[in-house]
Design a protein around this motif. Structure first.
Motif, PDB file in Angstrom:
ATOM      1  N   TRP A   1      -3.401   9.362   1.548  1.00 37.68           N
ATOM      2  CA  TRP A   1      -2.173   9.842   2.197  1.00 37.68           C
ATOM      3  C   TRP A   1      -2.264  11.345   2.464  1.00 37.68           C
ATOM      4  O   TRP A   1      -1.826  11.823   3.494  1.00 37.68           O
ATOM      5  CB  TRP A   1      -0.966   9.529   1.314  1.00 37.68           C
TER       6      TRP A   1
ATOM      7  N   GLU B   1      -0.786   5.488  -7.816  1.00 36.10           N
ATOM      8  CA  GLU B   1      -2.036   4.946  -7.274  1.00 36.10           C
ATOM      9  C   GLU B   1      -2.799   6.118  -6.647  1.00 36.10           C
ATOM     10  O   GLU B   1      -2.556   6.495  -5.509  1.00 36.10           O
ATOM     11  CB  GLU B   1      -1.683   3.860  -6.250  1.00 36.10           C
TER      12      GLU B   1
ATOM     13  N   TYR C   1       0.876  -1.185   0.000  1.00 35.71           N
ATOM     14  CA  TYR C   1       0.000   0.000   0.000  1.00 35.71           C
ATOM     15  C   TYR C   1       0.902   1.221   0.000  1.00 35.71           C
ATOM     16  O   TYR C   1       1.508   1.569   1.019  1.00 35.71           O
ATOM     17  CB  TYR C   1      -0.895  -0.030   1.248  1.00 35.71           C
ATOM     18  N   HIS C   2       1.054   1.830  -1.173  1.00 38.27           N
ATOM     19  CA  HIS C   2       2.015   2.925  -1.345  1.00 38.27           C
ATOM     20  C   HIS C   2       1.524   3.800  -2.501  1.00 38.27           C
ATOM     21  O   HIS C   2       1.124   3.275  -3.537  1.00 38.27           O
ATOM     22  CB  HIS C   2       3.384   2.318  -1.669  1.00 38.27           C
ATOM     23  N   PRO C   3       1.562   5.119  -2.348  1.00 36.83           N
ATOM     24  CA  PRO C   3       1.044   5.985  -3.416  1.00 36.83           C
ATOM     25  C   PRO C   3       1.842   5.923  -4.720  1.00 36.83           C
ATOM     26  O   PRO C   3       1.325   6.272  -5.774  1.00 36.83           O
ATOM     27  CB  PRO C   3       1.103   7.393  -2.813  1.00 36.83           C
TER      28      PRO C   3
ATOM     29  N   THR D   1      -2.963   1.706   7.312  1.00 33.88           N
ATOM     30  CA  THR D   1      -3.281   0.751   6.242  1.00 33.88           C
ATOM     31  C   THR D   1      -1.994   0.161   5.668  1.00 33.88           C
ATOM     32  O   THR D   1      -1.904  -1.051   5.445  1.00 33.88           O
ATOM     33  CB  THR D   1      -4.113   1.422   5.134  1.00 33.88           C
ATOM     34  N   ALA D   2      -0.997   1.003   5.456  1.00 37.13           N
ATOM     35  CA  ALA D   2       0.297   0.523   4.937  1.00 37.13           C
ATOM     36  C   ALA D   2       0.919  -0.481   5.911  1.00 37.13           C
ATOM     37  O   ALA D   2       1.441  -1.526   5.488  1.00 37.13           O
ATOM     38  CB  ALA D   2       1.238   1.699   4.688  1.00 37.13           C
TER      39      ALA D   2
ATOM     40  N   VAL E   1      -4.700   5.849  -3.188  1.00 42.06           N
ATOM     41  CA  VAL E   1      -3.769   5.756  -2.062  1.00 42.06           C
ATOM     42  C   VAL E   1      -3.159   7.130  -1.787  1.00 42.06           C
ATOM     43  O   VAL E   1      -3.049   7.554  -0.632  1.00 42.06           O
ATOM     44  CB  VAL E   1      -2.668   4.708  -2.323  1.00 42.06           C
TER      45      VAL E   1
ATOM     46  N   ALA F   1      -3.736   6.308   6.449  1.00 40.89           N
ATOM     47  CA  ALA F   1      -3.013   5.697   5.329  1.00 40.89           C
ATOM     48  C   ALA F   1      -1.800   4.919   5.842  1.00 40.89           C
ATOM     49  O   ALA F   1      -1.516   3.810   5.366  1.00 40.89           O
ATOM     50  CB  ALA F   1      -2.590   6.753   4.317  1.00 40.89           C
TER      51      ALA F   1
END
Length: 155
Positions: A129, A122, A76-78, A139-140, A125, A136
């Motif tokens: 963030w 993404e 889970y990363h932008p 979640t990560a 995401v 966020a």
């Protein structure tokens, strides 16, 4: 398969002799242009305690063109999409033949320490963030625990 260019041989040898802390990169036995990479999540990041698997491939044009790299482990990363593709300038328009495999791996490790929601791959995401960073990050951390540690947790 054609003989490997001397540069790839030298870079591969250097990765073995002088490994990058927190990163292991091994050339595939069947194809020396394909690397299996593991990256430890950086300390004090949402990815701490995670071990992420990546694939790195050196195209025929390397070093004139950038390596192809993607995350195999869900994250889970932008700047990393659902397919594992990575939004990183040196993998695209900022690539230079002066860069090496280890530079790419260090840059990916740095991206885990400092996600950049202003240059997302993404969008949802990145939006999370920007609007609720604490959520966020949780979640990560949850995804890291679920997909990158071998421990399966409930949200």
């Amino acid at each position: 398969m054609a003989a490997l260019p001397r540069r790839i041989i030298k870079e591969t040898q250097r990765l073995m002799v002088e490994p990058v802390p927190g990163i292991v990169a091994c050339a595939d036995e069947a194809n020396a242009r394909h690397f299996h990479v593991t990256v430890k999540g950086p300390k004090e990041s949402p990815y701490e305690n995670g071990v992420f698997n990546l694939e790195l491939f050196l195209p025929e044009e390397y070093p004139m063109s950038a390596p192809k790299v993607r995350f195999v482990t869900k994250i889970y990363h932008p700047n990393i999409d659902k397919l594992g593709r990575i939004c990183l300038d040196i993998l695209k328009d900022k690539w230079s033949p002066a860069l090496q495999i280890r530079t790419v791996l260090l840059s990916i490790q740095a991206l885990l320490s400092a996600p950049n929601p202003d240059d997302p791959l993404e969008n949802d995401v990145a939006e999370a963030w920007k609007t609720d960073e604490a959520s966020a990050i949780e979640t990560a951390k949850s995804w890291t625990c679920k997909y990158a540690t071998g421990k399966n947790i409930k949200n």
